[in-house]
Motif scaffolding. Sequence first.
Motif, PDB file in Angstrom:
ATOM      1  N   SER A  30      37.774  35.629  83.815  1.00  0.00           N
ATOM      2  CA  SER A  30      38.755  34.180  84.579  1.00  0.00           C
ATOM      3  C   SER A  30      39.926  34.801  84.895  1.00  0.00           C
ATOM      4  O   SER A  30      41.108  34.930  85.546  1.00  0.00           O
ATOM      5  CB  SER A  30      38.420  33.342  84.313  1.00  0.00           C
ATOM      6  OG  SER A  30      39.458  31.746  84.756  1.00  0.00           O
ATOM      7  N   VAL A  31      41.001  34.756  82.866  1.00  0.00           N
ATOM      8  CA  VAL A  31      42.094  35.348  83.221  1.00  0.00           C
ATOM      9  C   VAL A  31      42.588  36.587  84.282  1.00  0.00           C
ATOM     10  O   VAL A  31      43.620  36.700  84.757  1.00  0.00           O
ATOM     11  CB  VAL A  31      42.623  35.280  81.699  1.00  0.00           C
ATOM     12  CG1 VAL A  31      44.058  36.272  81.645  1.00  0.00           C
ATOM     13  CG2 VAL A  31      42.674  34.461  81.180  1.00  0.00           C
ATOM     14  N   LEU A  32      41.836  37.572  84.172  1.00  0.00           N
ATOM     15  CA  LEU A  32      42.174  38.940  85.149  1.00  0.00           C
ATOM     16  C   LEU A  32      42.252  39.096  86.427  1.00  0.00           C
ATOM     17  O   LEU A  32      43.263  39.211  86.773  1.00  0.00           O
ATOM     18  CB  LEU A  32      41.137  39.726  84.065  1.00  0.00           C
ATOM     19  CG  LEU A  32      41.038  40.731  83.018  1.00  0.00           C
ATOM     20  CD1 LEU A  32      39.893  41.401  82.730  1.00  0.00           C
ATOM     21  CD2 LEU A  32      41.970  41.284  83.043  1.00  0.00           C
ATOM     22  N   GLY A  33      41.271  38.005  86.881  1.00  0.00           N
ATOM     23  CA  GLY A  33      40.846  37.899  88.373  1.00  0.00           C
ATOM     24  C   GLY A  33      41.885  36.412  88.434  1.00  0.00           C
ATOM     25  O   GLY A  33      43.159  36.814  89.981  1.00  0.00           O
ATOM     26  N   ARG A  34      42.734  36.008  87.627  1.00  0.00           N
ATOM     27  CA  ARG A  34      43.980  34.918  88.617  1.00  0.00           C
ATOM     28  C   ARG A  34      45.460  35.535  88.100  1.00  0.00           C
ATOM     29  O   ARG A  34      45.919  35.411  88.479  1.00  0.00           O
ATOM     30  CB  ARG A  34      43.970  33.441  87.370  1.00  0.00           C
ATOM     31  CG  ARG A  34      42.885  32.612  87.567  1.00  0.00           C
ATOM     32  CD  ARG A  34      43.229  31.234  86.936  1.00  0.00           C
ATOM     33  NE  ARG A  34      44.069  31.130  86.018  1.00  0.00           N
ATOM     34  CZ  ARG A  34      43.280  31.150  84.129  1.00  0.00           C
ATOM     35  NH1 ARG A  34      41.449  31.779  84.457  1.00  0.00           N
ATOM     36  NH2 ARG A  34      43.786  31.329  82.979  1.00  0.00           N
ATOM     37  N   MET A  35      45.125  36.467  87.394  1.00  0.00           N
ATOM     38  CA  MET A  35      46.481  37.675  87.036  1.00  0.00           C
ATOM     39  C   MET A  35      46.920  38.186  88.678  1.00  0.00           C
ATOM     40  O   MET A  35      47.559  39.089  88.551  1.00  0.00           O
ATOM     41  CB  MET A  35      46.383  38.623  85.385  1.00  0.00           C
ATOM     42  CG  MET A  35      46.640  37.554  84.119  1.00  0.00           C
ATOM     43  SD  MET A  35      47.248  38.742  82.959  1.00  0.00           S
ATOM     44  CE  MET A  35      44.967  39.349  82.762  1.00  0.00           C
ATOM     45  N   GLN A  36      45.485  39.427  88.892  1.00  0.00           N
ATOM     46  CA  GLN A  36      45.415  39.661  89.803  1.00  0.00           C
ATOM     47  C   GLN A  36      46.494  39.024  91.188  1.00  0.00           C
ATOM     48  O   GLN A  36      46.709  39.335  92.073  1.00  0.00           O
ATOM     49  CB  GLN A  36      43.954  40.189  90.063  1.00  0.00           C
ATOM     50  CG  GLN A  36      44.307  40.951  91.444  1.00  0.00           C
ATOM     51  CD  GLN A  36      42.920  41.844  91.870  1.00  0.00           C
ATOM     52  OE1 GLN A  36      41.658  41.631  91.175  1.00  0.00           O
ATOM     53  NE2 GLN A  36      42.744  43.482  92.330  1.00  0.00           N
ATOM     54  N   ASP A  37      45.337  37.435  91.048  1.00  0.00           N
ATOM     55  CA  ASP A  37      46.130  36.682  92.558  1.00  0.00           C
ATOM     56  C   ASP A  37      47.477  35.944  92.313  1.00  0.00           C
ATOM     57  O   ASP A  37      48.190  36.468  93.310  1.00  0.00           O
ATOM     58  CB  ASP A  37      45.211  35.421  92.303  1.00  0.00           C
ATOM     59  CG  ASP A  37      44.074  35.555  92.603  1.00  0.00           C
ATOM     60  OD1 ASP A  37      43.793  36.600  93.181  1.00  0.00           O
ATOM     61  OD2 ASP A  37      42.915  34.901  92.534  1.00  0.00           O
ATOM     62  N   GLN A  38      47.569  36.187  91.401  1.00  0.00           N
ATOM     63  CA  GLN A  38      48.874  35.369  90.571  1.00  0.00           C
ATOM     64  C   GLN A  38      50.262  36.949  90.980  1.00  0.00           C
ATOM     65  O   GLN A  38      51.340  36.487  90.905  1.00  0.00           O
ATOM     66  CB  GLN A  38      49.382  35.491  88.970  1.00  0.00           C
ATOM     67  CG  GLN A  38      48.553  33.880  89.631  1.00  0.00           C
ATOM     68  CD  GLN A  38      49.026  33.695  87.814  1.00  0.00           C
ATOM     69  OE1 GLN A  38      49.378  34.223  86.908  1.00  0.00           O
ATOM     70  NE2 GLN A  38      47.781  32.822  87.862  1.00  0.00           N
TER      71      GLN A  38
ATOM     72  N   VAL B  42      36.094  43.888  81.139  1.00  0.00           N
ATOM     73  CA  VAL B  42      36.311  44.468  82.784  1.00  0.00           C
ATOM     74  C   VAL B  42      37.580  45.237  82.390  1.00  0.00           C
ATOM     75  O   VAL B  42      38.241  44.943  81.918  1.00  0.00           O
ATOM     76  CB  VAL B  42      36.798  42.604  83.275  1.00  0.00           C
ATOM     77  CG1 VAL B  42      36.969  42.742  84.431  1.00  0.00           C
ATOM     78  CG2 VAL B  42      35.130  41.948  83.468  1.00  0.00           C
ATOM     79  N   THR B  43      37.292  45.879  83.060  1.00  0.00           N
ATOM     80  CA  THR B  43      38.345  47.326  83.184  1.00  0.00           C
ATOM     81  C   THR B  43      39.652  46.664  84.191  1.00  0.00           C
ATOM     82  O   THR B  43      39.423  46.173  84.990  1.00  0.00           O
ATOM     83  CB  THR B  43      38.142  48.562  83.927  1.00  0.00           C
ATOM     84  OG1 THR B  43      36.751  48.811  82.576  1.00  0.00           O
ATOM     85  CG2 THR B  43      39.173  48.978  83.991  1.00  0.00           C
ATOM     86  N   THR B  44      40.940  45.974  82.991  1.00  0.00           N
ATOM     87  CA  THR B  44      41.916  45.979  83.580  1.00  0.00           C
ATOM     88  C   THR B  44      42.784  46.914  84.018  1.00  0.00           C
ATOM     89  O   THR B  44      42.866  48.311  83.579  1.00  0.00           O
ATOM     90  CB  THR B  44      42.850  45.704  82.353  1.00  0.00           C
ATOM     91  OG1 THR B  44      42.385  44.238  81.444  1.00  0.00           O
ATOM     92  CG2 THR B  44      44.533  44.622  82.842  1.00  0.00           C
ATOM     93  N   PRO B  45      43.208  47.213  85.581  1.00  0.00           N
ATOM     94  CA  PRO B  45      44.306  48.081  86.238  1.00  0.00           C
ATOM     95  C   PRO B  45      45.639  48.334  85.274  1.00  0.00           C
ATOM     96  O   PRO B  45      45.928  47.589  84.208  1.00  0.00           O
ATOM     97  CB  PRO B  45      44.965  47.534  87.677  1.00  0.00           C
ATOM     98  CG  PRO B  45      43.552  46.492  87.323  1.00  0.00           C
ATOM     99  CD  PRO B  45      43.616  45.811  86.336  1.00  0.00           C
ATOM    100  N   ALA B  46      45.621  49.589  85.619  1.00  0.00           N
ATOM    101  CA  ALA B  46      46.724  50.485  84.583  1.00  0.00           C
ATOM    102  C   ALA B  46      48.186  49.529  84.418  1.00  0.00           C
ATOM    103  O   ALA B  46      48.392  49.076  86.029  1.00  0.00           O
ATOM    104  CB  ALA B  46      47.108  52.267  84.540  1.00  0.00           C
ATOM    105  N   SER B  47      48.737  49.515  84.166  1.00  0.00           N
ATOM    106  CA  SER B  47      50.123  49.186  83.637  1.00  0.00           C
ATOM    107  C   SER B  47      51.027  49.602  84.323  1.00  0.00           C
ATOM    108  O   SER B  47      51.214  49.951  85.433  1.00  0.00           O
ATOM    109  CB  SER B  47      51.609  48.983  82.564  1.00  0.00           C
ATOM    110  OG  SER B  47      50.910  50.477  81.862  1.00  0.00           O
TER     111      SER B  47
END
Length: 234
Positions: free
Chosen positions: A223-231, A32-37
């Motif tokens: 799941s981690v990426l989704g929760r990071m986005q929410d947080q 899953v592609t993570t958005p840029a820093s």
Amino acid sequence: MAKPPSSGFHCSRRRFLVGAASLWLAAGLGLVTTPASGNLDPSRLRSVMQSRYGGRGVAVLEEWFALLERLASADIDTQLREVNDFFNRRVRWVDDIDNWGYEDFWATPLETMGQGQGDCEDYSIAKYITLKQLGVPGEQLRMIYVRARIGRSQITQAHMVLGYYETPSAVPRLLDNLVPSITPANQRSDLDPLFSFNSDGLWAGSSTQSRADPTQRLSRWSSVLGRMQDQGFL
């Protein structure tokens, strides 16, 4: 520095099964592609941390913000060393079943800092996200699953470390919650790489050729990426 139980290398208390890792690879690991820093939402992060972990959690989060500010213009060696030390010193090693009530749970950096404890995946993810926020290119960072030998025995354990690759074909330098120094992988004879991944690719063993898979089957990473986005991380 967080230390595992006296039995040695642990990602969990389960003995590592080679067949399980083979199944992961055979099934295909979705990426899953993570958005840029640089897309942090500090207000959101503070709010979520306060609601879940109270003032103690917020205090650690503020230390993390200060770390990002202090290391923003530092050289890569300093960034690697201080990020490694930050999490190794502040996070206590604990098995997932005791921490979360699940056999295998991957935590976000906020959850790891808030809990103040975690296992090898949690250390690696937190260091990965922190270094990306500092501007280290994602292609130079990979989370590496290894088979770790316990002492002089033939017993092996699942373990994850974070690798920094100066170039795509370079021997990675390993950030490990078990070892305080950042050591080239060819000096860690106790670790056998199985596969590595980041937001953009998947590598089997020590291969330099990615075999990215678009099927998005690595559910814990998703799941981690989704929760990071929410947080508020992404």
